[in-house]
Design a protein around this motif. Structure first.
Motif, PDB file in Angstrom:
ATOM      1  N   HIS A 237      27.891  44.464  32.658  1.00 51.35           N
ATOM      2  CA  HIS A 237      29.169  44.531  31.949  1.00 51.35           C
ATOM      3  C   HIS A 237      29.785  45.920  32.068  1.00 51.35           C
ATOM      4  O   HIS A 237      30.992  46.048  32.311  1.00 51.35           O
TER       5      HIS A 237
ATOM      6  N   SER B 274      33.301  46.494  34.290  1.00 48.95           N
ATOM      7  CA  SER B 274      34.517  46.516  33.485  1.00 48.95           C
ATOM      8  C   SER B 274      34.881  47.853  32.854  1.00 48.95           C
ATOM      9  O   SER B 274      36.020  48.031  32.425  1.00 48.95           O
TER      10      SER B 274
ATOM     11  N   GLU C 185      35.393  41.695  36.228  1.00 48.68           N
ATOM     12  CA  GLU C 185      34.427  40.694  35.773  1.00 48.68           C
ATOM     13  C   GLU C 185      33.534  40.303  36.934  1.00 48.68           C
ATOM     14  O   GLU C 185      34.022  39.995  38.022  1.00 48.68           O
TER      15      GLU C 185
END
Length: 283
Positions: free
Chosen positions: A203, A207, A52
């Motif tokens: 993102h 991740s 994250e």
């Protein structure tokens, strides 16, 4: 658009060591880019440990300006965009595909963030988030050169992904898709990107199992006379005109190495977690 109303401009300028002009000129842009690249750190620790990375400006300022940590391209570019917006610069955000180790027939995702700044009828590529970034903006013209730092860069308008035209940033090296003595570093088009586009790209990088930043930490620090990287447990130092020197470090040595060489500080809990994860990775 870039939430500059939330920016602590004085804290940023103090952190990067800029006490000069704040007017939106080329001289200011050059000074800010140089100060940013040399004084704010670059790391992928959050993606490796937590999968994250937060892109809200408050989190980025806390991490890069106050806690002594580094970030990667999305964090650096979002912060720099807020600074330029606050100072009155006009610019467009873009995304690039890093091509080192690949070629135009096997493109990587467009997950590198940069800015194109408009000044006095000219456009300048400002890339503060590569780690080994140019120390000054490069004029966005075919043949534009960046020679201000320890290593030169070259901009070319050429066929890029699957033969489509676009811009290629070249660095010194041997590559089949660049002029002699140069290799393609990243390619991009001028399609505007907005904060939400960077949220999506971030993102993936932070991740996704296919992101290299999830599988190992990667740390960089550029100085005017050397460039250090830590790729998992391999520490490499490069100096202009000299062969690179590499050595393998042990997991428990990494927190001190981050502090001593990379000027990156992790707290005690994060240091323990980093050592544990690196030990597990090497088992």
């Amino acid at each position: 658009m870039w939430n500059s109303e939330q920016l602590d401009l004085d804290a940023y300028l103090t952190r990067v060591g800029h006490d000069g002009d704040r007017t939106p000129t080329l001289a200011t842009l050059r000074a800010l880019q140089r100060a940013h690249v040399l004084n704010l750190r670059w790391d992928t620790i959050d993606s490796f440990l937590y999968r994250e990375v937060r892109l809200d400006l408050a989190a980025i300022q806390d991490k890069l300006l106050r806690r002594g940590r580094g970030g990667y391209c999305y964090e650096h570019t979002v912060l720099f965009a807020a600074v330029l917006e606050k100072l009155g610069f006009r610019f467009t955000a873009v995304s690039a595909r890093v091509q080192l180790g690949a070629d135009s027939t096997t493109p990587r995702p467009a997950t590198h963030a940069m800015l194109i700044v408009d000044l006095d009828g000219k456009r300048w590529l400002s890339d503060v988030g590569f780690g080994s970034s140019p120390l000054e903006p490069i004029e966005l013209v075919d043949g534009g050169r960046g020679d201000s730092g320890p290593w030169p860069y070259l901009l070319r308008w050429q066929d890029i992904t699957h033969g489509s035209p676009g811009w290629a940033v070249h660095q010194r090296g041997d590559g089949p898709e660049g002029p002699e003595g140069w290799t393609v570093r990243q390619v991009f088009t001028e399609t505007p990107q907005y904060p939400i586009d960077y949220v999506l790209g971030n993102h993936f990088v932070a991740s996704n199992d296919r992101s290299p930043f999830v599988t190992r930490p990667y740390i960089q620090r550029l100085r005017t006379d050397r460039y250090d990287t830590l790729d998992a447990l391999t520490w490499t130092t490069e100096r202009p005109g000299q062969d690179a020197v590499s050595e393998t470090v042990r997991p428990h040595e990494v927190p001190k190495l981050l502090d001593d060489v990379f000027d990156i500080r992790v707290d005690a809990a994060e240091a323990r977690l980093l050592v544990d994860r690196l030990t597990e990775r090497e088992a």
